[in-house]
Motif scaffolding. Sequence first.
Motif, PDB file in Angstrom:
ATOM      1  N   GLU A 150      11.820   1.572  -3.683  1.00  0.00           N
ATOM      2  CA  GLU A 150      10.955   1.754  -2.514  1.00  0.00           C
ATOM      3  C   GLU A 150      10.874   0.466  -1.694  1.00  0.00           C
ATOM      4  OE1 GLU A 150       9.334   4.538  -1.301  1.00  0.00           O
ATOM      5  OE2 GLU A 150      10.646   5.551  -2.746  1.00  0.00           O
ATOM      6  N   ALA A 151      10.827  -0.675  -2.380  1.00  0.00           N
ATOM      7  CA  ALA A 151      10.788  -1.952  -1.664  1.00  0.00           C
ATOM      8  C   ALA A 151      12.047  -2.141  -0.822  1.00  0.00           C
ATOM      9  CB  ALA A 151      10.630  -3.100  -2.659  1.00  0.00           C
ATOM     10  N   ALA A 152      13.205  -1.735  -1.371  1.00  0.00           N
ATOM     11  CA  ALA A 152      14.474  -1.887  -0.645  1.00  0.00           C
ATOM     12  C   ALA A 152      14.464  -1.097   0.656  1.00  0.00           C
ATOM     13  CB  ALA A 152      15.634  -1.442  -1.532  1.00  0.00           C
ATOM     14  N   ARG A 153      13.764   0.004   0.668  1.00  0.00           N
ATOM     15  CA  ARG A 153      13.663   0.812   1.893  1.00  0.00           C
ATOM     16  C   ARG A 153      12.989   0.023   3.010  1.00  0.00           C
ATOM     17  NH1 ARG A 153      10.209   5.433   1.276  1.00  0.00           N
ATOM     18  NH2 ARG A 153      11.065   6.074   3.280  1.00  0.00           N
ATOM     19  N   TRP A 154      12.129  -0.904   2.627  1.00  0.00           N
ATOM     20  CA  TRP A 154      11.401  -1.725   3.602  1.00  0.00           C
ATOM     21  C   TRP A 154      12.096  -3.070   3.836  1.00  0.00           C
ATOM     22  CZ3 TRP A 154       7.097   0.211   6.070  1.00  0.00           C
ATOM     23  CH2 TRP A 154       6.531   1.372   5.530  1.00  0.00           C
ATOM     24  N   GLY A 155      13.235  -3.251   3.211  1.00  0.00           N
ATOM     25  CA  GLY A 155      13.970  -4.503   3.389  1.00  0.00           C
ATOM     26  C   GLY A 155      13.399  -5.663   2.614  1.00  0.00           C
ATOM     27  N   VAL A 156      12.648  -5.379   1.528  1.00  0.00           N
ATOM     28  CA  VAL A 156      12.091  -6.449   0.699  1.00  0.00           C
ATOM     29  C   VAL A 156      12.545  -6.226  -0.737  1.00  0.00           C
ATOM     30  CG1 VAL A 156      10.101  -6.667   2.226  1.00  0.00           C
ATOM     31  CG2 VAL A 156       9.919  -5.244   0.194  1.00  0.00           C
ATOM     32  N   HIS A 157      12.260  -7.211  -1.605  1.00  0.00           N
ATOM     33  CA  HIS A 157      12.651  -7.083  -3.002  1.00  0.00           C
ATOM     34  C   HIS A 157      11.542  -7.599  -3.904  1.00  0.00           C
ATOM     35  CE1 HIS A 157      13.975 -11.149  -1.749  1.00  0.00           C
ATOM     36  NE2 HIS A 157      13.628 -11.494  -2.970  1.00  0.00           N
ATOM     37  N   ILE A 158      11.685  -7.350  -5.184  1.00  0.00           N
ATOM     38  CA  ILE A 158      10.723  -7.824  -6.180  1.00  0.00           C
ATOM     39  C   ILE A 158      11.003  -9.296  -6.486  1.00  0.00           C
ATOM     40  CG2 ILE A 158       9.988  -7.602  -8.585  1.00  0.00           C
ATOM     41  CD1 ILE A 158      10.638  -4.594  -8.356  1.00  0.00           C
ATOM     42  N   ILE A 159       9.958 -10.110  -6.435  1.00  0.00           N
ATOM     43  CA  ILE A 159      10.136 -11.530  -6.759  1.00  0.00           C
ATOM     44  C   ILE A 159       9.571 -11.872  -8.132  1.00  0.00           C
ATOM     45  CG2 ILE A 159      10.186 -12.252  -4.343  1.00  0.00           C
ATOM     46  CD1 ILE A 159       7.281 -13.168  -4.653  1.00  0.00           C
ATOM     47  N   GLY A 160       8.856 -10.936  -8.733  1.00  0.00           N
ATOM     48  CA  GLY A 160       8.316 -11.185 -10.059  1.00  0.00           C
ATOM     49  C   GLY A 160       7.313 -10.117 -10.449  1.00  0.00           C
ATOM     50  N   ASN A 177       0.827  -1.208   0.000  1.00  0.00           N
ATOM     51  CA  ASN A 177       0.000   0.000   0.000  1.00  0.00           C
ATOM     52  C   ASN A 177       0.861   1.258   0.000  1.00  0.00           C
ATOM     53  OD1 ASN A 177      -2.538  -1.225  -0.024  1.00  0.00           O
ATOM     54  ND2 ASN A 177      -2.592  -1.440   2.202  1.00  0.00           N
ATOM     55  N   ALA A 178       1.931   1.242   0.791  1.00  0.00           N
ATOM     56  CA  ALA A 178       2.811   2.408   0.873  1.00  0.00           C
ATOM     57  C   ALA A 178       3.500   2.669  -0.461  1.00  0.00           C
ATOM     58  CB  ALA A 178       3.851   2.206   1.981  1.00  0.00           C
ATOM     59  N   ILE A 179       3.951   1.600  -1.110  1.00  0.00           N
ATOM     60  CA  ILE A 179       4.616   1.753  -2.411  1.00  0.00           C
ATOM     61  C   ILE A 179       3.616   2.236  -3.458  1.00  0.00           C
ATOM     62  CG2 ILE A 179       5.790   0.526  -4.266  1.00  0.00           C
ATOM     63  CD1 ILE A 179       7.008  -1.303  -2.107  1.00  0.00           C
ATOM     64  N   ALA A 180       2.414   1.672  -3.442  1.00  0.00           N
ATOM     65  CA  ALA A 180       1.383   2.093  -4.392  1.00  0.00           C
ATOM     66  C   ALA A 180       1.071   3.578  -4.236  1.00  0.00           C
ATOM     67  CB  ALA A 180       0.119   1.261  -4.199  1.00  0.00           C
ATOM     68  N   LYS A 181       1.014   4.037  -3.015  1.00  0.00           N
ATOM     69  CA  LYS A 181       0.738   5.453  -2.767  1.00  0.00           C
ATOM     70  C   LYS A 181       1.850   6.331  -3.318  1.00  0.00           C
ATOM     71  CE  LYS A 181      -0.432   8.749   0.890  1.00  0.00           C
ATOM     72  NZ  LYS A 181      -0.659   8.935   2.349  1.00  0.00           N
ATOM     73  N   THR A 182       3.075   5.850  -3.251  1.00  0.00           N
ATOM     74  CA  THR A 182       4.223   6.624  -3.735  1.00  0.00           C
ATOM     75  C   THR A 182       4.189   6.792  -5.252  1.00  0.00           C
ATOM     76  OG1 THR A 182       5.633   5.908  -1.905  1.00  0.00           O
ATOM     77  CG2 THR A 182       6.746   6.669  -3.901  1.00  0.00           C
ATOM     78  N   ILE A 183       3.760   5.758  -5.981  1.00  0.00           N
ATOM     79  CA  ILE A 183       3.887   5.796  -7.440  1.00  0.00           C
ATOM     80  C   ILE A 183       2.634   6.245  -8.175  1.00  0.00           C
ATOM     81  CG2 ILE A 183       5.665   4.007  -7.430  1.00  0.00           C
ATOM     82  CD1 ILE A 183       3.534   2.007  -8.323  1.00  0.00           C
ATOM     83  N   ARG A 184       1.468   6.221  -7.541  1.00  0.00           N
ATOM     84  CA  ARG A 184       0.255   6.521  -8.288  1.00  0.00           C
ATOM     85  C   ARG A 184       0.052   8.027  -8.474  1.00  0.00           C
ATOM     86  NH1 ARG A 184      -2.631   3.875  -3.668  1.00  0.00           N
ATOM     87  NH2 ARG A 184      -3.128   5.520  -2.174  1.00  0.00           N
ATOM     88  N   ALA A 185      -0.585   8.364  -9.568  1.00  0.00           N
ATOM     89  CA  ALA A 185      -0.776   9.767  -9.927  1.00  0.00           C
ATOM     90  C   ALA A 185      -1.588  10.525  -8.892  1.00  0.00           C
ATOM     91  CB  ALA A 185      -1.456   9.856 -11.292  1.00  0.00           C
ATOM     92  N   SER A 186      -2.613   9.900  -8.343  1.00  0.00           N
ATOM     93  CA  SER A 186      -3.509  10.606  -7.422  1.00  0.00           C
ATOM     94  C   SER A 186      -2.836  10.999  -6.121  1.00  0.00           C
ATOM     95  CB  SER A 186      -4.737   9.735  -7.124  1.00  0.00           C
ATOM     96  OG  SER A 186      -4.360   8.532  -6.477  1.00  0.00           O
ATOM     97  N   SER A 187      -1.681  10.379  -5.835  1.00  0.00           N
ATOM     98  CA  SER A 187      -0.940  10.726  -4.613  1.00  0.00           C
ATOM     99  C   SER A 187       0.326  11.521  -4.919  1.00  0.00           C
ATOM    100  CB  SER A 187      -0.565   9.443  -3.849  1.00  0.00           C
ATOM    101  OG  SER A 187      -1.711   8.704  -3.510  1.00  0.00           O
ATOM    102  N   GLY A 188       0.438  12.001  -6.165  1.00  0.00           N
ATOM    103  CA  GLY A 188       1.600  12.787  -6.529  1.00  0.00           C
ATOM    104  C   GLY A 188       2.711  12.007  -7.197  1.00  0.00           C
TER     105      GLY A 188
END
Length: 299
Positions: free
Chosen positions: A251-261, A198-209
């Motif tokens: 953004e995922a790296a900031r949370w200590g996670v990574h993309i798996i696919g 949710n936090a990452i989605a908020k960062t990248i979506r147009a409606s949240s800047g």
Amino acid sequence: MAKLVECIPNFSEGRDQAVIDALVKEAKSVSGVTLLDYSSDASHNRSVFTLVGDPDGIAEVAFRLCKLASEKIDMTKHSGEHPRMGATDVIPFVPVKDISAEECVEISKKVAERIYNELKIPSFLYEDSARRESRRNLAAVRKGQFEGMPEKLQQEEWAPDFGERKIHPTAGITAIGARMPLVAFNINLSTSDINIANAIAKTIRASSGGFKYCKAIGVMLEDRNVAQVSMNMVNYEGTPLYRVFEVVRAEAARWGVHIIGSEVIGLTPAKALVDCAEYYLKIENFDYAKQVLENHLLG
């Protein structure tokens, strides 16, 4: 030249194979229309169909599929990760060949009117078909979802474009419109924490800047115990896939996670993927029109 229109109806059913099979059969029943692809997701509880055909055939198949969905899907019993407000949640029409966006707008209005007159399912017109700017964005139109829609329709500014101020009791309400091609693009994370998605989605979506042409939400893939950033890229040239991918990675790296696919839902324009190949391979002076073999073969 024959006019070709693409239609990508989304249905609020991704678990009941019998219902999905019935929709597939109906999608193949109209002359002049081809079912190019369909996909279903149990976590989202949603199916996305991609059809192409002549204007009359596409209008007919869109109506028939909406009718069948209203008979097979009961929104009072529906649950899933993806936002939704109707059995047939959205019906977009996309110009493909020798047809204008304006003509697709007229198709959308014709279908919306017929759906209400014959099925009593109201609809909002969205994107290029919207009659007011506040209804262009599907997320704004769908806000409140099925459960909150009866109250929303009583607000002065939210009368349906077709139909009365009440939803169909089991089929809800549908968004119908014309738009340019979009890419349904999802990125899966190495975490089961939906708050991170949710936090990452908020960062990248147009409606949240975030990115102008990105719509994004966080969803939970319960069958995999994986959090996902689910996106609609409404202009893949204005905001290319690789750009949001890299920001999601950071953004995922900031949370200590990574993309798996990642995954693309339904069909996508080839250029959206070729642009990613060009970026990651660092191809210099690449000419999409001249250097892609298929462009020569199909041109």
